[in-house]
Design an enzyme around this catalytic site. Structure first.
Site, PDB file in Angstrom:
ATOM      1  N   ASP A   1       0.689  -1.123  -0.097  1.00  0.00           N
ATOM      2  CA  ASP A   1       0.000   0.048  -0.075  1.00  0.00           C
ATOM      3  C   ASP A   1       0.933   1.308   0.076  1.00  0.00           C
ATOM      4  OD1 ASP A   1      -2.393   1.503   0.358  1.00  0.00           O
ATOM      5  OD2 ASP A   1      -1.706   1.733   2.656  1.00  0.00           O
TER       6      ASP A   1
ATOM      7  N   ASP B   1      -0.366   4.956   0.939  1.00  0.00           N
ATOM      8  CA  ASP B   1      -0.824   6.061   1.964  1.00  0.00           C
ATOM      9  C   ASP B   1      -0.766   5.427   3.469  1.00  0.00           C
ATOM     10  OD1 ASP B   1      -0.957   8.488   0.457  1.00  0.00           O
ATOM     11  OD2 ASP B   1      -2.987   7.759  -0.243  1.00  0.00           O
TER      12      ASP B   1
ATOM     13  N   ASP C   1      -2.420  -0.792   5.874  1.00  0.00           N
ATOM     14  CA  ASP C   1      -2.742   0.116   7.002  1.00  0.00           C
ATOM     15  C   ASP C   1      -4.314   0.383   7.204  1.00  0.00           C
ATOM     16  OD1 ASP C   1      -3.014   1.981   4.703  1.00  0.00           O
ATOM     17  OD2 ASP C   1      -3.391   3.575   6.524  1.00  0.00           O
TER      18      ASP C   1
END
Length: 228
Positions: A10, A12, A176
């Site tokens: 991922d 961000d 996240d």
């Protein structure tokens, strides 16, 4: 083969600075030098991860728009969401909502398969509209996204893995957010950084003590140690 696994990362909250914004430059060399394929899997519109791939100097292996766009070499797949995305954006505005990005709207300008809305917008209104238009509502921690229910990062990873003649479970994933859960469910081993939301933490194999890019760098060190 190096003995190390391919990665699904991922962006961000995962490759970013401790503030959560801006890619941390410390990840550039470890990602570029990783000897196996690295897939950048993000909720951003697909020009952004393509540009990041170029700056990292890694091949274009990209999952963008939460799975709506998949780029694997010369294979570019864009999910057909029909007219629903434009329709829900118009309906949201008609009912008093504001996407929140200003007139230029650089967040959605190049987005093809979903809609992103600032997190200070009325979430209940957006959820109701998502149900009305048979779309999924996702909170990534950076924006609210409304996307086709049938797409996900995990399904998109299936497509990239097939292009590479690999199985999705061969990958190790780091993320996240709830939009990373579908990826975590497909791989054999996954890491949630310390700033991850509860859904991501519950789905991950390992929850890291470190946040953002520090967590990702710790995950890469752990992978190397386990495969040494």
């Amino acid at each position: 083969m190096s003995g190390l696994p391919p990665l699904a990362l991922d962006i961000d909250g995962t490759l970013t600075r401790p503030s959560g914004h801006g890619v941390d430059p410390r990840v550039f060399d470890p990602v570029r030098d990783w000897p196996e394929p690295v897939v950048l899997a993000t909720g951003k519109a697909f020009p952004y991860p393509i540009a990041l791939s170029d700056f990292l100097d890694v091949p274009h292996l990209v999952v963008a728009e939460n799975g709506g766009v998949v780029v694997a070499g010369d294979d570019v797949h864009v999910h057909d969401a029909g007219a629903r995305i434009d329709a829900i954006a118009e309906a949201f505005r008609e009912r008093g909502g504001d996407l929140g990005w200003g007139d230029a709207d650089l967040v959605n300008r190049w987005r093809e398969t979903e809609l992103a809305v600032r997190r200070d917008a009325p979430a209940d209104l957006l959820r109701d509209l998502a149900d009305e238009y048979d779309l999924a509502f996702v909170d990534t921690g950076y924006a609210y996204h409304v996307k086709p229910r049938e797409v996900s990062k995990g399904k998109a990873l299936d497509r990239v893995a097939a292009h590479l003649d690999l199985a999705p479970e061969d990958f190790v994933a780091v993320g996240d957010s709830e939009n990373d859960v579908s990826t975590f469910e497909r791989v054999d081993h996954s890491y949630a950084v310390a700033n991850a939301d509860e859904k991501a933490k519950a789905a991950a194999t390992v929850v890291l003590d470190d946040a953002h890019a520090d967590g990702t760098l710790a995950a890469l060190d752990d992978i190397r140690a386990n495969d040494a």
